[in-house]
Design a protein around this motif. Structure first.
Motif, PDB file in Angstrom:
ATOM      1  N   SER A   1       9.382  10.959  -3.071  1.00  0.00           N
ATOM      2  CA  SER A   1      10.677  10.368  -2.747  1.00  0.00           C
ATOM      3  C   SER A   1      10.964  10.482  -1.252  1.00  0.00           C
ATOM      4  CB  SER A   1      11.785  11.063  -3.544  1.00  0.00           C
ATOM      5  OG  SER A   1      13.066  10.711  -3.059  1.00  0.00           O
ATOM      6  N   ILE A   2      10.738  11.649  -0.698  1.00  0.00           N
ATOM      7  CA  ILE A   2      10.999  11.871   0.723  1.00  0.00           C
ATOM      8  C   ILE A   2      10.136  10.961   1.587  1.00  0.00           C
ATOM      9  CG2 ILE A   2      10.819  13.575   2.588  1.00  0.00           C
ATOM     10  CD1 ILE A   2      11.447  15.731   0.422  1.00  0.00           C
ATOM     11  N   SER A   3       8.867  10.811   1.211  1.00  0.00           N
ATOM     12  CA  SER A   3       7.958   9.975   2.010  1.00  0.00           C
ATOM     13  C   SER A   3       8.357   8.504   1.952  1.00  0.00           C
ATOM     14  CB  SER A   3       6.510  10.148   1.526  1.00  0.00           C
ATOM     15  OG  SER A   3       6.293   9.538   0.260  1.00  0.00           O
ATOM     16  N   LYS A   4       8.818   8.038   0.801  1.00  0.00           N
ATOM     17  CA  LYS A   4       9.220   6.634   0.676  1.00  0.00           C
ATOM     18  C   LYS A   4      10.535   6.373   1.399  1.00  0.00           C
ATOM     19  CE  LYS A   4       7.231   3.869  -1.513  1.00  0.00           C
ATOM     20  NZ  LYS A   4       6.155   2.940  -1.092  1.00  0.00           N
TER      21      LYS A   4
ATOM     22  N   ALA B   1       0.826  -1.206   0.000  1.00  0.00           N
ATOM     23  CA  ALA B   1       0.000   0.000   0.000  1.00  0.00           C
ATOM     24  C   ALA B   1       0.860   1.255   0.000  1.00  0.00           C
ATOM     25  CB  ALA B   1      -0.920   0.003   1.215  1.00  0.00           C
ATOM     26  N   ALA B   2       0.441   2.227  -0.795  1.00  0.00           N
ATOM     27  CA  ALA B   2       1.176   3.496  -0.856  1.00  0.00           C
ATOM     28  C   ALA B   2       0.302   4.538  -1.531  1.00  0.00           C
ATOM     29  CB  ALA B   2       2.483   3.338  -1.620  1.00  0.00           C
ATOM     30  N   PHE B   3       0.638   5.789  -1.282  1.00  0.00           N
ATOM     31  CA  PHE B   3       0.007   6.903  -1.990  1.00  0.00           C
ATOM     32  C   PHE B   3       1.059   7.476  -2.931  1.00  0.00           C
ATOM     33  CE2 PHE B   3      -1.194  11.569  -1.965  1.00  0.00           C
ATOM     34  CZ  PHE B   3      -2.248  11.416  -2.843  1.00  0.00           C
ATOM     35  N   ILE B   4       0.709   7.567  -4.212  1.00  0.00           N
ATOM     36  CA  ILE B   4       1.654   8.054  -5.211  1.00  0.00           C
ATOM     37  C   ILE B   4       1.180   9.383  -5.761  1.00  0.00           C
ATOM     38  CG2 ILE B   4       2.814   7.575  -7.402  1.00  0.00           C
ATOM     39  CD1 ILE B   4       2.350   4.601  -6.901  1.00  0.00           C
ATOM     40  N   SER B   5       1.992  10.397  -5.577  1.00  0.00           N
ATOM     41  CA  SER B   5       1.703  11.723  -6.124  1.00  0.00           C
ATOM     42  C   SER B   5       3.009  12.503  -6.167  1.00  0.00           C
ATOM     43  CB  SER B   5       0.684  12.472  -5.256  1.00  0.00           C
ATOM     44  OG  SER B   5       0.544  13.818  -5.704  1.00  0.00           O
ATOM     45  N   PHE B   6       3.148  13.335  -7.184  1.00  0.00           N
ATOM     46  CA  PHE B   6       4.325  14.191  -7.289  1.00  0.00           C
ATOM     47  C   PHE B   6       3.945  15.661  -7.163  1.00  0.00           C
ATOM     48  CE2 PHE B   6       5.335  10.204  -9.323  1.00  0.00           C
ATOM     49  CZ  PHE B   6       6.558   9.898  -8.751  1.00  0.00           C
ATOM     50  N   ASP B   7       2.724  15.884  -6.689  1.00  0.00           N
ATOM     51  CA  ASP B   7       2.246  17.241  -6.452  1.00  0.00           C
ATOM     52  C   ASP B   7       2.627  17.660  -5.039  1.00  0.00           C
ATOM     53  OD1 ASP B   7       0.864  19.598  -6.048  1.00  0.00           O
ATOM     54  OD2 ASP B   7      -0.934  18.922  -7.106  1.00  0.00           O
ATOM     55  N   PRO B   8       3.417  18.728  -4.890  1.00  0.00           N
ATOM     56  CA  PRO B   8       3.826  19.174  -3.556  1.00  0.00           C
ATOM     57  C   PRO B   8       2.652  19.437  -2.618  1.00  0.00           C
ATOM     58  CG  PRO B   8       5.124  20.293  -5.231  1.00  0.00           C
ATOM     59  CD  PRO B   8       4.032  19.546  -5.956  1.00  0.00           C
ATOM     60  N   LYS B   9       1.486  19.747  -3.172  1.00  0.00           N
ATOM     61  CA  LYS B   9       0.317  20.004  -2.339  1.00  0.00           C
ATOM     62  C   LYS B   9      -0.148  18.754  -1.590  1.00  0.00           C
ATOM     63  CE  LYS B   9      -1.454  23.713  -5.315  1.00  0.00           C
ATOM     64  NZ  LYS B   9      -2.549  24.114  -6.229  1.00  0.00           N
ATOM     65  N   ASP B  10       0.304  17.592  -2.048  1.00  0.00           N
ATOM     66  CA  ASP B  10      -0.106  16.332  -1.420  1.00  0.00           C
ATOM     67  C   ASP B  10       0.885  15.858  -0.365  1.00  0.00           C
ATOM     68  OD1 ASP B  10      -2.455  16.054  -2.909  1.00  0.00           O
ATOM     69  OD2 ASP B  10      -1.415  15.088  -4.565  1.00  0.00           O
ATOM     70  N   GLU B  11       1.763  16.754   0.065  1.00  0.00           N
ATOM     71  CA  GLU B  11       2.814  16.355   1.010  1.00  0.00           C
ATOM     72  C   GLU B  11       2.241  15.729   2.281  1.00  0.00           C
ATOM     73  OE1 GLU B  11       6.600  18.277   3.465  1.00  0.00           O
ATOM     74  OE2 GLU B  11       5.244  19.576   2.336  1.00  0.00           O
ATOM     75  N   ASP B  12       1.223  16.330   2.860  1.00  0.00           N
ATOM     76  CA  ASP B  12       0.654  15.809   4.113  1.00  0.00           C
ATOM     77  C   ASP B  12       0.090  14.403   3.921  1.00  0.00           C
ATOM     78  OD1 ASP B  12       1.347  18.139   5.391  1.00  0.00           O
ATOM     79  OD2 ASP B  12      -0.658  19.025   5.305  1.00  0.00           O
TER      80      ASP B  12
END
Length: 330
Positions: free
Chosen positions: A153-156, A82-93
């Protein structure tokens, strides 16, 4: 009993088919039964419709510990897909909540329930940053937090730190770092965006490189690594490192549509990501291009798959033929 998180996604759905074909008992986490349709299509693809009913579905959320405690009952091994994949900075949280906090919850449950072994599906985005004079990235390349990285990348990378914490506390773990994963199903998500872009007439290309792999290879490596007495190791899962130009042209040729014909230079993308930021600001829409992704589109770094090939004596599926067959489903 094996527990699979992210069971309704690309890797998770292909994984549970393979596990059931190998006569394993499987618990699979889901959040919404609407996602079952895509999973059923995967089972039909493998002519394994009869196995779908053997799945022990558990409604849970990796960010909700009480629901996870119910899911972990009777489990011996865990595949955390399971993971959330997004490269939009707005989705950081959201990225940090799902990828970091969710993984921390999985690790804690594994420790609490004395799980035998955990396989975590990370990403090549969490691998290190080679020096400017180097072009090869492998499992030992050091991650430099001072370099530009996407929020994904940071979240992973942070999630991997939670897995290593579990390892330090006695949990047996193995981490896989796949590149861009292609596979049957989910035509509107993930790697399928390459195909959608070409079908819509995307005119742009770059000569940057990226790691690519078939979902079948990811699943086969994961299962084999879990069966082996391998602990505290991570493995880069990349079959090839083609250029974006090559893959976009292959997709266009196979679909018999116009090839991308405008070279998107670094300076062009530098302007483009800033313009995209401006549009997202005034129109409140998701980002299509960011500074980190524009940089990645021109990267000439390559991911080294030597470790997994030598450890398992593994031979990857040839990508060109695989993609041509896959594109028939589109």
């Amino acid at each position: 009993m094996i527990l699979v998180t992210g069971a309704t996604g690309l890797v998770g759905s292909h994984l549970i088919v393979k596990l059931l074909q190998e006569k394993e008992e499987v618990k699979a986490i889901f959040r919404d039964k609407k996602s079952f349709t895509a999973v059923e299509n995967i089972f039909r693809f493998y002519n394994a419709d009869n196995l779908f009913e053997k799945i022990n579905w558990i409604k849970a959320d990796i960010t909700d510990i009480p629901s996870l405690e119910e899911a972990f009952k009777g489990v011996t091994k865990v595949y955390h897909c399971a993971a959330f994949i997004s490269f939009d900075p707005k989705d950081e949280d959201e990225l940090m909540k799902v990828n970091l906090e969710g993984t921390a919850n999985i690790v804690n449950c594994c420790l609490d329930f004395n799980i035998e072994k955990l396989c975590y599906v990370s990403s090549v985005a969490a691998l290190g940053d080679p020096l400017d004079t180097q072009i090869i990235i492998n499992e030992e390349t050091e991650y430099n937090p001072e370099k530009l990285h996407s929020e994904y990348s940071i979240s992973k990378y942070a999630a991997e730190m939670e897995v290593w914490r579990g390892f330090q506390e006695g949990l047996k773990v193995v981490i896989v770092n796949p590149g861009v994963i292609f596979g049957y199903g989910f035509p509107y998500n993930g790697s399928s965006t390459f195909i959608k872009a070409i079908k819509k007439g995307n005119p742009f290309y770059t000569k940057g490189k990226f790691g690519i792999i078939a979902v079948e290879d990811v699943v086969n490596c994961m299962i084999t690594l879990m069966k082996h007495n391998i602990n505290g190791e991570r493995f880069t899962l990349v079959a090839e490192n083609p250029t974006y130009e090559k893959i976009l042209n292959l997709v266009a040729e196979t679909l018999k549509v116009k090839k991308p014909f405008i070279y998107a230079s670094k300076s062009f993308l530098s302007f483009a990501w800033r313009f995209d930021w401006f549009l997202s600001l005034i129109m409140r829409k998701k980002r299509i291009l960011t500074k980190a992704t524009s940089k990645a589109l021109h990267s000439t770094k390559e991911f080294d798959n030597t470790k997994i090939k030598e450890t398992l004596n593994y031979h990857f599926i040839e990508i060109d033929d695989y993609l041509k067959k896959l594109l028939k489903s589109f």
